[in-house]
Motif scaffolding. Structure first.
Motif, PDB file in Angstrom:
ATOM      1  N   LYS A   1       0.852  -1.352  -0.209  1.00  0.00           N
ATOM      2  CA  LYS A   1      -0.119   0.234   0.001  1.00  0.00           C
ATOM      3  C   LYS A   1       1.039   1.187   0.321  1.00  0.00           C
TER       4      LYS A   1
ATOM      5  N   THR B   1      -3.960   5.727  -0.143  1.00  0.00           N
ATOM      6  CA  THR B   1      -4.604   4.243   1.119  1.00  0.00           C
ATOM      7  C   THR B   1      -5.470   3.770   0.448  1.00  0.00           C
ATOM      8  N   ILE B   2      -6.497   4.383  -0.158  1.00  0.00           N
ATOM      9  CA  ILE B   2      -7.693   3.709  -1.265  1.00  0.00           C
ATOM     10  C   ILE B   2      -7.352   3.675  -2.451  1.00  0.00           C
TER      11      ILE B   2
ATOM     12  N   ARG C   1     -11.279  -9.143  -3.135  1.00  0.00           N
ATOM     13  CA  ARG C   1     -11.869  -8.046  -2.312  1.00  0.00           C
ATOM     14  C   ARG C   1     -12.810  -7.563  -3.211  1.00  0.00           C
TER      15      ARG C   1
ATOM     16  N   ALA D   1     -16.455  -7.266  -1.022  1.00  0.00           N
ATOM     17  CA  ALA D   1     -17.523  -5.832  -0.381  1.00  0.00           C
ATOM     18  C   ALA D   1     -19.010  -5.769  -0.463  1.00  0.00           C
TER      19      ALA D   1
ATOM     20  N   ARG E   1     -22.256  -5.635   2.009  1.00  0.00           N
ATOM     21  CA  ARG E   1     -20.784  -4.852   3.189  1.00  0.00           C
ATOM     22  C   ARG E   1     -21.929  -2.981   3.252  1.00  0.00           C
TER      23      ARG E   1
ATOM     24  N   HIS F   1     -16.686  -0.845  -3.371  1.00  0.00           N
ATOM     25  CA  HIS F   1     -15.728  -1.724  -2.481  1.00  0.00           C
ATOM     26  C   HIS F   1     -14.594  -0.421  -1.645  1.00  0.00           C
ATOM     27  N   ARG F   2     -14.274   1.025  -2.476  1.00  0.00           N
ATOM     28  CA  ARG F   2     -13.769   1.996  -1.810  1.00  0.00           C
ATOM     29  C   ARG F   2     -14.489   2.525  -0.991  1.00  0.00           C
TER      30      ARG F   2
ATOM     31  N   GLU G   1     -14.641   0.593   2.280  1.00  0.00           N
ATOM     32  CA  GLU G   1     -12.788   0.646   2.527  1.00  0.00           C
ATOM     33  C   GLU G   1     -13.656   2.037   3.558  1.00  0.00           C
TER      34      GLU G   1
END
Lengths: 364, 113
Positions: free
Chosen positions: A13, A18-19, A115, A119, A122, A235-236, A239
């Motif tokens: 990463k 971070t994304i 990944r 998601a 969620r 997904h992003r 997160e």
């Protein structure tokens, strides 16, 4: 294999992003860092614009039709060896970028797919896919030369996201451009009411989440035709822990109720759709935006206001960088189109660098 | 890179150049430029990794500059290095291959189709 069981200890990463999608190796990051620097050199370091501007100063008068000015600019550029070098480098840096991004993401394809899958369901972000959805024919373009375009590869969203990281030469690693646009260049409706916001063609959702962060009380929905983009966006947002909705819908036929949004936001959409869809989209926004609501459009500037160098770049972008419909938008009269579809100016349009932003509303 | 659609776009729009547009008078010049760019990228990758490696080693007091200069790989490592070198060579010389694949592309001046 669900995400929780994936060994991500080797995943790298970037400390300042971070994304962003994780690349397979430090070598891939180094390679793309070089491409980023190459792009910066082509845009600024080699000073092509300044050299072209010196030779085309007599074409600065914007009263002449832009198409005629463009032809004169191109005739001058043909005699400039640096123009060939600039065009070669611009095309090559795009090809190098996509080649490396695709190979790096494919090297860990299963992990990335897991990944995205993990998601699903969620929160707090929501994802509404349409199993019967068919991508429109006009979207079958490899915009910006992105391999397989926006919707044909399941990792298209990750590809796009890292591609734009390089495109913005590192200036948007934390979505700061999206945040600045939403926070500093987006006026409220006259009555101040912002309860529902629609983000048109949201891609990986950077403006969608920025809108939610500015208007935390509002229900914010981003729509796009591309399932891979929406999955990446969802997904992003998961997160990041941001409660927004991503839905697979067409900008020209959203399916939402009349007058159901207080604000409709469009970030670099209109230059990527043909004129027929531009018109249908404006009609659709007229339908779903409530009277007095705010319609903000951030996109390429009109060719009529471009400098000679900007006309040259726009032409290159359209023919050599997959911006198939860029000219449809830039060579029209967008202010006139807004009026034709019932909008009135909510605030003066303004230029932001080489882009332009329009603020429109509907009479009450 | 996978091949993208070229020519006319699905619904009007601008005609797009093909997969191997040529910007110089001789397509070999385009290939040479791409080779230089690729070589530069590969060189930066190596420099970046080397800087990181040397820094890590120096911080831990493990390897000196003299030890690095005297390094020779064992057989297994030499085999792995060869595979990496062949990919390195392929990446740099890729555009020579495209000269054959893109033979139908007509030479064009700056910003032309």
């Amino acid at each position: 294999m669900p995400l929780m069981e994936v060994d991500t200890s080797q995943a790298l990463k970037r400390e300042n992003a971070t994304i962003l999608p994780e690349l397979a190796s430090r070598e891939d990051e180094s390679y793309l860092d070089f491409v980023e620097s190459l792009r910066s050199f082509v845009l600024d370091g080699m000073q092509f614009d300044q050299q072209l501007a010196t030779r085309t100063a007599h074409l600065e008068d914007t009263s002449e039709p832009p198409a005629e000015r463009l032809e004169k600019v191109r005739e001058i550029a043909i005699d400039m060896p640096i123009a060939s070098v600039r065009d070669r480098l611009m095309r090559s840096q795009q090809e190098m970028k996509w080649r490396r991004i695709v190979s790096s993401l494919d090297a860990r394809r299963d992990i990335h797919l897991d990944r995205l899958k993990s998601a699903e369901g969620r929160g707090p972000a929501r994802l509404e896919l349409n199993p019967d959805f068919e991508a429109p024919e006009y979207a079958n373009v490899h915009f910006h030369l992105q391999p397989d375009g926006y919707h044909k590869d399941p990792l298209a969203g990750f590809r796009y996201h890292y591609g734009t990281k390089v495109f913005f030469v590192g200036d948007n690693d934390k979505d700061q451009l999206h945040a600045s646009l939403v926070n500093n260049h987006l006026p409220l409706p006259a009555d101040g009411r912002v309860e529902r916001i629609l983000d048109l063609a949201c891609s990986v959702g950077q403006s969608t989440t920025a809108l939610k962060q500015r208007f935390p009380q509002a229900d914010v929905t981003g729509i796009d035709h591309s399932e891979p983009m929406l999955r990446c966006a969802h997904h992003r947002a998961v997160e990041l822990g941001i409660d927004v909705c991503f839905a697979q819908r067409l900008v020209e036929n959203t399916g939402y109720d009349d007058d159901s949004f207080d604000m409709v936001f469009s970030f670099i959409l209109f230059h990527e759709i043909p004129m027929r869809i531009i018109r249908e989209t404006l009609a659709e926004v007229n339908r779903v935006l409530r009277p007095g609501g705010m319609f903000a459009v951030y996109d390429f500037m009109m060719a009529s206001g471009m400098t000679p160098a900007q006309l040259y770049h726009r032409h290159f972008d359209s023919r050599h960088n997959g911006e198939a419909y860029g000219d449809d938008f830039c060579y029209t009269d967008f202010d006139g189109l807004l009026k034709e579809f019932g909008f009135v100016e909510a605030a003066p349009s303004k230029h932001l660098g080489t882009t332009q932003v329009w603020y429109a509303t509907l009479p009450g | 890179m996978s091949k993208g659609p070229s020519g006319q776009t699905p619904e009007g729009g601008a005609p797009l150049v093909g997969d191997y547009p040529v910007y110089f008078n001789d397509p070999v010049q385009d290939a040479m430029m791409n080779m230089i760019l690729e070589l530069s990228a590969q060189l930066w990758m190596s420099m970046d990794r080397m800087y990181a490696l040397e820094d890590l080693l120096a911080r831990q007091g493990i390897v000196t500059a003299a030890a690095l200069d005297g390094y020779r790989p064992d057989a297994e490592r030499a085999k792995a290095l060869r595979a990496r070198r062949e990919r390195f060579t392929h990446d740099i010389l890729r555009d020579l291959k495209s000269l054959t694949e893109g033979a139908a592309s007509a030479p064009a001046g700056p910003g032309t189709e």
